[in-house]
Write a protein that holds these residues in place. Sequence first.
Motif, PDB file in Angstrom:
ATOM      1  N   ARG A 199       0.833  -1.203   0.000  1.00  0.00           N
ATOM      2  CA  ARG A 199       0.000   0.000   0.000  1.00  0.00           C
ATOM      3  C   ARG A 199       0.870   1.256   0.000  1.00  0.00           C
ATOM      4  NH1 ARG A 199      -2.956  -3.665   3.218  1.00  0.00           N
ATOM      5  NH2 ARG A 199      -5.158  -3.887   2.603  1.00  0.00           N
ATOM      6  N   TRP A 200       1.768   1.341   0.967  1.00  0.00           N
ATOM      7  CA  TRP A 200       2.648   2.502   1.071  1.00  0.00           C
ATOM      8  C   TRP A 200       3.832   2.411   0.119  1.00  0.00           C
ATOM      9  CZ3 TRP A 200       3.626   4.124   6.852  1.00  0.00           C
ATOM     10  CH2 TRP A 200       2.406   4.565   7.399  1.00  0.00           C
ATOM     11  N   GLY A 201       4.270   1.200  -0.146  1.00  0.00           N
ATOM     12  CA  GLY A 201       5.492   1.014  -0.920  1.00  0.00           C
ATOM     13  C   GLY A 201       6.659   0.652  -0.022  1.00  0.00           C
ATOM     14  N   ARG A 202       7.697   0.099  -0.623  1.00  0.00           N
ATOM     15  CA  ARG A 202       8.864  -0.354   0.152  1.00  0.00           C
ATOM     16  C   ARG A 202       9.640   0.822   0.755  1.00  0.00           C
ATOM     17  NH1 ARG A 202       5.735  -4.164  -2.058  1.00  0.00           N
ATOM     18  NH2 ARG A 202       6.806  -5.731  -3.325  1.00  0.00           N
ATOM     19  N   LYS A 203       9.813   1.856  -0.037  1.00  0.00           N
ATOM     20  CA  LYS A 203      10.629   2.993   0.393  1.00  0.00           C
ATOM     21  C   LYS A 203      10.041   3.691   1.614  1.00  0.00           C
ATOM     22  CE  LYS A 203      12.340   7.412  -1.490  1.00  0.00           C
ATOM     23  NZ  LYS A 203      12.454   8.205  -2.731  1.00  0.00           N
ATOM     24  N   LYS A 204       8.756   3.992   1.590  1.00  0.00           N
ATOM     25  CA  LYS A 204       8.117   4.674   2.712  1.00  0.00           C
ATOM     26  C   LYS A 204       8.138   3.806   3.965  1.00  0.00           C
ATOM     27  CE  LYS A 204       4.960   7.672   0.088  1.00  0.00           C
ATOM     28  NZ  LYS A 204       3.523   7.973  -0.204  1.00  0.00           N
ATOM     29  N   CYS A 205       7.877   2.512   3.795  1.00  0.00           N
ATOM     30  CA  CYS A 205       7.862   1.621   4.949  1.00  0.00           C
ATOM     31  C   CYS A 205       9.245   1.526   5.591  1.00  0.00           C
ATOM     32  CB  CYS A 205       7.379   0.233   4.524  1.00  0.00           C
ATOM     33  SG  CYS A 205       5.609   0.119   4.192  1.00  0.00           S
TER      34      CYS A 205
ATOM     35  N   ALA B  34      10.831  -4.113  11.702  1.00  0.00           N
ATOM     36  CA  ALA B  34      10.097  -3.802  10.478  1.00  0.00           C
ATOM     37  C   ALA B  34      11.052  -3.476   9.338  1.00  0.00           C
ATOM     38  CB  ALA B  34       9.146  -2.636  10.728  1.00  0.00           C
ATOM     39  N   ALA B  35      12.084  -2.692   9.632  1.00  0.00           N
ATOM     40  CA  ALA B  35      13.057  -2.328   8.596  1.00  0.00           C
ATOM     41  C   ALA B  35      13.802  -3.553   8.084  1.00  0.00           C
ATOM     42  CB  ALA B  35      14.049  -1.305   9.152  1.00  0.00           C
ATOM     43  N   PHE B  36      14.096  -4.501   8.975  1.00  0.00           N
ATOM     44  CA  PHE B  36      14.795  -5.718   8.571  1.00  0.00           C
ATOM     45  C   PHE B  36      13.948  -6.523   7.580  1.00  0.00           C
ATOM     46  CE2 PHE B  36      18.443  -8.026  10.898  1.00  0.00           C
ATOM     47  CZ  PHE B  36      19.005  -8.385   9.674  1.00  0.00           C
ATOM     48  N   ALA B  37      12.641  -6.570   7.837  1.00  0.00           N
ATOM     49  CA  ALA B  37      11.756  -7.315   6.939  1.00  0.00           C
ATOM     50  C   ALA B  37      11.642  -6.633   5.574  1.00  0.00           C
ATOM     51  CB  ALA B  37      10.372  -7.455   7.574  1.00  0.00           C
ATOM     52  N   VAL B  38      11.605  -5.297   5.567  1.00  0.00           N
ATOM     53  CA  VAL B  38      11.410  -4.557   4.317  1.00  0.00           C
ATOM     54  C   VAL B  38      12.682  -4.537   3.472  1.00  0.00           C
ATOM     55  CG1 VAL B  38      10.836  -2.319   3.304  1.00  0.00           C
ATOM     56  CG2 VAL B  38       9.606  -3.118   5.317  1.00  0.00           C
ATOM     57  N   ILE B  39      13.852  -4.371   4.113  1.00  0.00           N
ATOM     58  CA  ILE B  39      15.082  -4.171   3.352  1.00  0.00           C
ATOM     59  C   ILE B  39      15.397  -5.379   2.480  1.00  0.00           C
ATOM     60  CG2 ILE B  39      16.605  -5.097   5.156  1.00  0.00           C
ATOM     61  CD1 ILE B  39      17.355  -2.082   2.875  1.00  0.00           C
ATOM     62  N   TYR B  40      14.994  -6.555   2.909  1.00  0.00           N
ATOM     63  CA  TYR B  40      15.262  -7.751   2.100  1.00  0.00           C
ATOM     64  C   TYR B  40      14.515  -7.681   0.774  1.00  0.00           C
ATOM     65  CZ  TYR B  40      15.370 -12.606   0.637  1.00  0.00           C
ATOM     66  OH  TYR B  40      15.528 -13.751  -0.094  1.00  0.00           O
ATOM     67  N   VAL B  41      13.211  -7.395   0.846  1.00  0.00           N
ATOM     68  CA  VAL B  41      12.390  -7.314  -0.374  1.00  0.00           C
ATOM     69  C   VAL B  41      12.819  -6.113  -1.211  1.00  0.00           C
ATOM     70  CG1 VAL B  41      10.041  -7.067  -1.266  1.00  0.00           C
ATOM     71  CG2 VAL B  41      10.467  -8.423   0.795  1.00  0.00           C
ATOM     72  N   PHE B  42      13.050  -4.982  -0.559  1.00  0.00           N
ATOM     73  CA  PHE B  42      13.417  -3.744  -1.238  1.00  0.00           C
ATOM     74  C   PHE B  42      14.703  -3.924  -2.040  1.00  0.00           C
ATOM     75  CE2 PHE B  42      13.993   1.120  -0.419  1.00  0.00           C
ATOM     76  CZ  PHE B  42      13.533   1.384  -1.705  1.00  0.00           C
ATOM     77  N   SER B  43      15.712  -4.544  -1.424  1.00  0.00           N
ATOM     78  CA  SER B  43      16.996  -4.732  -2.093  1.00  0.00           C
ATOM     79  C   SER B  43      16.864  -5.663  -3.294  1.00  0.00           C
ATOM     80  CB  SER B  43      18.032  -5.297  -1.111  1.00  0.00           C
ATOM     81  OG  SER B  43      18.234  -4.410  -0.035  1.00  0.00           O
ATOM     82  N   ALA B  44      16.131  -6.769  -3.113  1.00  0.00           N
ATOM     83  CA  ALA B  44      15.973  -7.737  -4.197  1.00  0.00           C
ATOM     84  C   ALA B  44      15.311  -7.103  -5.419  1.00  0.00           C
ATOM     85  CB  ALA B  44      15.155  -8.927  -3.714  1.00  0.00           C
ATOM     86  N   GLU B  45      14.446  -6.128  -5.190  1.00  0.00           N
ATOM     87  CA  GLU B  45      13.752  -5.476  -6.301  1.00  0.00           C
ATOM     88  C   GLU B  45      14.571  -4.339  -6.911  1.00  0.00           C
ATOM     89  OE1 GLU B  45       9.170  -6.338  -4.807  1.00  0.00           O
ATOM     90  OE2 GLU B  45      10.058  -4.368  -4.479  1.00  0.00           O
ATOM     91  N   LEU B  46      15.559  -3.841  -6.198  1.00  0.00           N
ATOM     92  CA  LEU B  46      16.391  -2.746  -6.719  1.00  0.00           C
ATOM     93  C   LEU B  46      17.560  -3.259  -7.552  1.00  0.00           C
ATOM     94  CD1 LEU B  46      16.522  -0.259  -3.702  1.00  0.00           C
ATOM     95  CD2 LEU B  46      15.633   0.227  -5.983  1.00  0.00           C
TER      96      LEU B  46
ATOM     97  N   LEU C 141      16.751   6.400  -2.545  1.00  0.00           N
ATOM     98  CA  LEU C 141      16.467   5.197  -3.328  1.00  0.00           C
ATOM     99  C   LEU C 141      15.132   5.338  -4.056  1.00  0.00           C
ATOM    100  CD1 LEU C 141      17.464   2.499  -0.666  1.00  0.00           C
ATOM    101  CD2 LEU C 141      18.839   3.284  -2.601  1.00  0.00           C
ATOM    102  N   PRO C 142      15.006   4.778  -5.247  1.00  0.00           N
ATOM    103  CA  PRO C 142      13.730   4.833  -5.971  1.00  0.00           C
ATOM    104  C   PRO C 142      12.736   3.814  -5.415  1.00  0.00           C
ATOM    105  CG  PRO C 142      15.345   3.632  -7.260  1.00  0.00           C
ATOM    106  CD  PRO C 142      16.081   4.150  -6.053  1.00  0.00           C
ATOM    107  N   GLU C 143      11.445   4.113  -5.563  1.00  0.00           N
ATOM    108  CA  GLU C 143      10.400   3.182  -5.147  1.00  0.00           C
ATOM    109  C   GLU C 143      10.311   2.031  -6.150  1.00  0.00           C
ATOM    110  OE1 GLU C 143       8.341   1.082  -3.367  1.00  0.00           O
ATOM    111  OE2 GLU C 143       8.131   2.976  -2.274  1.00  0.00           O
TER     112      GLU C 143
END
Length: 555
Positions: A388-394, A437-449, A510-512
Amino acid sequence: MNFDEILEKLGEFGRYQKIVYFLAVCLPSVSGGAFMVISVFLLGVPDHRCALPALENDTYEIQNEAHRSLVEIYIPNTDPDDETLLYDRCNYFVYTNDTVTNFTKDSKQKTKCSEWVYSDDIHGKTFATKMNIVCEDRFRISLAKSMFFVGVLFGAFGFGNLSDAIGRKKTLCSAAILMMVSSIGLSWASSYVAYVLIRFCMGASYGGTSCGFIIGMEMVGPRKRVYAGIVTNYFFAFGFILLGGIAYVLRDWFWIELCLSIPTVFYLSYWWIIPESPRWLLRRGRQEEAEMILRRAAEVNKVLLPEKLFDEEAQNTPSTVRIWSLFSSKALLTRTLILFFNWMVVSMTYYGLSLNTGNLAGDFYLNFFLTAVMDFPAYTMCLMLMDRWGRKKCHCSAMILGGIACLSTILTTTFGGKDLQWLTTTLAMIGKLGSAAAFAVIYVFSAELYPTVVRNAGMGASSCCARIGGILAPYVADSGVLIGGQFGKAVPLVIIGAASVVAGLMSLKLPETLNTRMPDTIADGIAFGTTEYNKMADVTLSVEPPSKENITSKL
């Protein structure tokens, strides 16, 4: 059909995959969560003072008035390093007279002691008290804690390469044997060196269990991988809670370690019940074995697969480029360095706050329990808000929220004192929630970047940075003990908070990635996030399957 198309026919997260996922991913995560921070209890240092000379039955607790008098005579009532302590922890008085009935200031001198007595209010027996790792040797505790994370670093690289050579299943079983032997053996560690070496082996074995994560995730379809990647974190957090409950009941480092290590014997059964990764078999040209596993999965999932499963596309291994391609342009260099720094900080923050439990005011076991519980709302919020918010905002919000909360403790400790100790603890818990929360997001965020051609290498390097953060975490957590006093309790939180805020602000560059096609080539990676790229990109939510470096975020 390619392999992801086969998984769509099979069911992206069917009954068979759930069973494999639970056994290969979730259960080792419980053990990993417990072993990762078990040093909080094994190396816990209770309140202590020098043992009274010539008194065999001396205890930290006052036994009677005669005992109290001896303590007042021989033990200085203030500690030079921490004014909040009742006794000097490292020195006692030696008197020059034959008796102490008429002692004067000139007849006594401070001397460092070699024997200590310990309070049993919080810990019963710990390895630190057994070996007397206190006073001048206190730095050895931080070193011992960090050696586990060093082991994780070596284990992930070593077992990761082994898994490509001999297979995921054989590597997982090898790591399981090492975990069983080392964790049970730690209970009988008879020296500091033995303890450190065994903890290193435990860390290496946990790094090796990432092969179980690969087995589980390689069987999950594209649309379910984000969900499956986050759910395993719940089991990791449950390992924290299990550890706290067992430690509260047993209060003895030997039985705590033994109780948590005996269940690892179950992992030996994986040789017979866990399948090899069909992806690995296919890439090795072993089509018949891969097809046998997939058709067995189809039976369990109650679906029918076509007679011909594999074509040339299914056997092709995606081409890759070297990791230094991530530094080939200013855009990729900036993005990569920001991701590396965020991985290091989020790992240091997460484990630093977990290891810092003993420095917080209030009930020790309740604080540890609350630290573990904070993970559950953190992961739940990620599942609810990431799409909903996106990886970057979260990620940015979690890092900055947790960082500000930790930084605020400098105010509560400096101006509030004991009256606001509860608020200091509350702020530390908010910091833990943000880091989880950041630990959970950074994994997905990095894989997509990271571009597809260098995604595996990028994730492996990022995971390496996370382990460096884990190695630093014990030193950050123990910095407060070295400083002492009320201000010392806030020092680890201030360091963690400042680093978190800086990392969170840097992530704004970082880009969304939400609802955006992931970059495939280095050229895509350079253009990613620009208006031109967004115009030409087809919207997709695909996620690349993990490989040996693409391991669980809790390493």
